[in-house]
Design an enzyme around this catalytic site. Structure first.
Site, mmCIF file in Angstrom:
data_model
loop_
_atom_site.group_PDB
_atom_site.id
_atom_site.type_symbol
_atom_site.label_atom_id
_atom_site.label_comp_id
_atom_site.label_asym_id
_atom_site.label_seq_id
_atom_site.Cartn_x
_atom_site.Cartn_y
_atom_site.Cartn_z
ATOM 1 N N TRP A 102 2.634 -7.581 7.220
ATOM 2 C CA TRP A 102 2.622 -6.414 6.311
ATOM 3 C C TRP A 102 3.460 -6.677 5.087
ATOM 4 O O TRP A 102 3.093 -6.317 3.966
ATOM 5 C CB TRP A 102 3.085 -5.161 7.041
ATOM 6 C CG TRP A 102 2.194 -4.784 8.186
ATOM 7 C CD1 TRP A 102 2.556 -4.673 9.491
ATOM 8 C CD2 TRP A 102 0.787 -4.473 8.134
ATOM 9 N NE1 TRP A 102 1.463 -4.315 10.251
ATOM 10 C CE2 TRP A 102 0.376 -4.192 9.456
ATOM 11 C CE3 TRP A 102 -0.157 -4.417 7.105
ATOM 12 C CZ2 TRP A 102 -0.940 -3.851 9.767
ATOM 13 C CZ3 TRP A 102 -1.470 -4.086 7.417
ATOM 14 C CH2 TRP A 102 -1.844 -3.806 8.728
ATOM 15 N N ASP A 169 8.819 -0.090 3.165
ATOM 16 C CA ASP A 169 7.664 0.293 3.974
ATOM 17 C C ASP A 169 8.225 0.635 5.356
ATOM 18 O O ASP A 169 8.603 -0.247 6.116
ATOM 19 C CB ASP A 169 6.678 -0.885 4.046
ATOM 20 C CG ASP A 169 5.547 -0.650 5.046
ATOM 21 O OD1 ASP A 169 5.481 0.448 5.650
ATOM 22 O OD2 ASP A 169 4.722 -1.573 5.227
ATOM 23 N N LYS A 193 1.695 5.870 12.873
ATOM 24 C CA LYS A 193 2.564 5.207 13.841
ATOM 25 C C LYS A 193 3.532 6.206 14.484
ATOM 26 O O LYS A 193 3.689 6.206 15.680
ATOM 27 C CB LYS A 193 3.349 4.064 13.200
ATOM 28 C CG LYS A 193 2.499 3.085 12.390
ATOM 29 C CD LYS A 193 1.834 2.006 13.243
ATOM 30 C CE LYS A 193 0.698 1.293 12.535
ATOM 31 N NZ LYS A 193 1.069 0.593 11.314
HETATM 32 C C1 LIG Z 1 0.348 -0.346 10.258
HETATM 33 C C2 LIG Z 1 1.208 -0.815 9.164
HETATM 34 C C3 LIG Z 1 0.751 -0.922 7.840
HETATM 35 C C4 LIG Z 1 -0.691 -0.652 7.441
HETATM 36 O O1 LIG Z 1 -0.903 0.706 7.362
HETATM 37 P P1 LIG Z 1 -2.321 1.288 6.854
HETATM 38 O O2 LIG Z 1 -1.982 2.749 6.818
HETATM 39 O O3 LIG Z 1 -3.330 0.916 7.878
HETATM 40 O O4 LIG Z 1 -2.606 0.730 5.528
HETATM 41 C C5 LIG Z 1 1.648 -1.304 6.866
HETATM 42 N N1 LIG Z 1 2.914 -1.589 7.168
HETATM 43 C C6 LIG Z 1 3.397 -1.523 8.430
HETATM 44 C C7 LIG Z 1 4.825 -1.847 8.701
HETATM 45 C C8 LIG Z 1 2.555 -1.128 9.457
HETATM 46 O O5 LIG Z 1 3.024 -1.052 10.715
#
Ligand SMILES: *Cc1c(COP(=O)(O)O)cnc(C)c1O
Length: 352
Positions: A102, A169, A193
């Site tokens: 990511w 993020d 999540k």
């Molecule tokens: C799941 C995840 C993403 C991707 O998220 P989307 O909403 O599917 O774009 C990005 N960063 C992290 C840390 C993630 O766990």
């Protein structure tokens, strides 16, 4: 139906009571005779939902004055691009801590309007640790990092020290523990999540950064567009925002961040203790960087994989298969996963 112990990495488990309330809103919302899914996002009923969701985020995370909370579409993956667009300044360079898939995807997006600089990386060991002791160049507009590396099971135990504007993020550990929001200029997180169903992406934006980019930003990618319209510039992800609001009510009612942090620590301690005690299992991440959200491990004797998998199935444990880039197993233990589910898993591991 027997209870399933849901270890899915995302979309993932949410509280059962949230599902029940959400299902009622789909049929008849607030006794309006309308489904939440067929009413205007400009209706008072929905505007109240958006406002409650935004204010619960502020309350639960103790967001200081001077920040705006938004629920937008596009996932964290669009957040990678939005973050870079909105935070580019005179250097047109963003610094990145490359701690996994990511983080790397975030880094890549900065090259569309500027330059991405890798400040530190743990790619040399397939991202099984968090880089330390690196130095940060000063000719950067910001530093970006991924607080929890969902795939590899590593997590920052402290916020990186820097004078640069900080972007994070937080998709896979937001609301799991206390964080000092005042350290950040921009936080974003996909809802699916720890917050709600897929569809919404949470942004926590320091107001000072809005409208300051050195590059031209397309309207929908400009966070100022959305902040100026209280997260209602265009149709927001109504259902995901609503269910996120219900999950935040659940979190608040049960004791907020303090409660969930202690519960998450107890779950992680229980599982890591078994991994460390049982010679058949080996943790995949460096011990000091282990994630409380995603626990990655492998079998020291792979010939017993089938036996273990069968026992997991028999115990109604679902979603434990590791990500293809790490292999082995991954137990994602997001907020709504109860301690009892971890006990069931540990009991199975003890029979191995
Ligand atoms: C799941 C995840 C993403 C991707 O998220 P989307 O909403 O599917 O774009 C990005 N960063 C992290 C840390 C993630 O766990």
């Amino acid at each position: 139906m027997a209870k399933v112990h849901n270890y899915s990495a995302g979309p993932c488990i949410l509280p059962q009571e949230v599902f029940e309330e959400a299902s009622k809103a789909v049929l008849n919302f607030n006794n309006s005779g309308l489904s939440l899914l067929e009413m205007s996002h400009r209706s008072k009923d929905f505007v109240d939902v958006m406002e409650e969701a935004r204010s619960l985020v502020k309350e639960i995370l103790e967001v200081p004055e001077g920040y705006t909370v938004l629920f937008l579409q596009g996932g964290a993956s669009l957040g990678f691009l939005k973050a870079a667009y909105n935070m580019m300044r005179t250097h047109k360079k963003g610094g990145y801590l490359n701690t996994g898939v990511w983080a790397k995807k975030a880094l890549k997006e900065a090259n569309f309007m500027g330059e991405a600089v890798t400040v530190a990386s743990s790619e040399d060991k397939n991202f099984n640790y968090i880089p330390k002791g690196y130095s940060i160049p000063s000719d950067l507009d910001y530093l970006h990092y991924t607080s929890n590396n969902t795939i590899y099971g590593t997590q920052f135990k402290s916020i990186p020290e820097t004078d640069l504007p900080l972007i994070c993020d937080m998709s896979s550990d937001i609301f799991s523990k206390k964080v000092d929001i005042s350290k950040f200029d921009l936080i974003y997180a996909g809802a699916q999540k720890n917050l709600g169903p897929a569809g919404a992406t949470l942004y926590i934006v320091k107001d000072e950064i809005l409208g300051k980019s050195s590059v031209k930003i397309p309207t929908m990618l400009d966070l100022k567009t959305h902040a100026d319209k209280d997260s209602m510039f265009n149709t927001p992800p109504v259902f995901s925002t609503y269910v996120s609001m219900l999950t935040l009510r659940w979190l608040k009612k049960n004791g907020g961040i303090q409660w969930i942090e202690a519960r998450n620590e107890a779950k992680a301690a229980l599982l890591y203790a078994e991994i460390d005690a049982n010679p058949l299992f080996k943790g995949a991440a460096a011990v000091e960087d282990r994630s409380n959200m995603n626990v990655t491990f492998v079998l020291t004797d792979e010939s017993r994989t089938e036996e273990f998998t069968k026992k997991l199935n028999d115990a109604n444990i679902s979603g434990l298969k590791g990500h293809r880039s790490v292999g082995g197993f991954r137990a994602s233990m997001y907020n709504a996963l109860p301690l009892e589910s971890v006990q069931v898993l540990v009991d199975v591991m003890k029979t191995m």
